[in-house]
Design a protein around this motif. Sequence first.
Motif: not given
Length: 326
Positions: A118-139
Amino acid sequence: MDTGTHVVMGLALGGLATLDPVVGGSTVTAASVMIGTIIGSQIPDIDTVLKLKNNASYIRNHRGITHSIPAVLLWPILITAVIYMIFPGTNLLHLWLWTFFAVFLHVFVDIFNAYGTQALRPFSSKWVALGMINTFDPFIFGIHIFGLFLWVFGMDPGYTFLAIYGILIIYYFCRYFAKRSVYNGVKDIIPDATEIIISPTMRYNQWRIAVKNKDKFFVGRAVKGRVRIIDQFKRVPIPNSPIINAAKEDRNISAFLSFSPVYRWEIESVENMYEIRFIDLRYRSNEYYPFVAVIHMDKDLTVINSYTGWIFSEEKLRKKLDIITN
């Protein structure tokens, strides 16, 4: 990102900071900046302690206020103040600058995960998730470890990590175009899709897919650019019923619904109770949907037990609910 990746990124930023003449020219400043980048790269995840309370609090709040705009501004000030009391001879401005960069980078890279922030708080409570990189990326993790080894064996840390971060910028662009290709493949198969959620895995060429159109949910995978639909479910609106409304009041169910953008639901009458289950469709693994919220209520709609979180088998879910009940 995972904790391990944030740790090595903090070390890498401490090495990169040696390119700063003020940091490179002062042992005290270099030491304090290294501490600042390590702590700064970890501090936004301090809300992980909520797991000790319960899963509902963790799911609802993790990567929330601690990753917000005010937090990104506040964390570096607090960290810098503490470190400056220990190392009063350090350059205060450059300590703050590199600590701020570490905190900012932590939140920035988390945006690229499927979980998001929720990186845009306090302006927005929307979850910002671009879904490009896994939480653990081996590379990403591996190239940081490689850079740290080069540093240990005498390579200049500043230029080493400058080169590594140049490579990672290219890598992020590659991931963007790979995801875009998957998106186009989904649109070819389901042209009337109203929402497409694409989540990365630890394998570079494999992606999880969850799709909505007007009538159905679709679950699929993409491997090496080839999209395959695995499951389909009819979209059934959640009824405005006393059973469902009572379930929504439970903290575990409420936390799940606040977080999950695509899910299906089930109601079953079992003996003298109701079982209501909500199933997130984004994380299908080995023919199972592990992220769920389940509640049991008696016929008077009093909660017997409830749970939300990651469970990878029906047997483990039943054991978890039995433990909560007892």
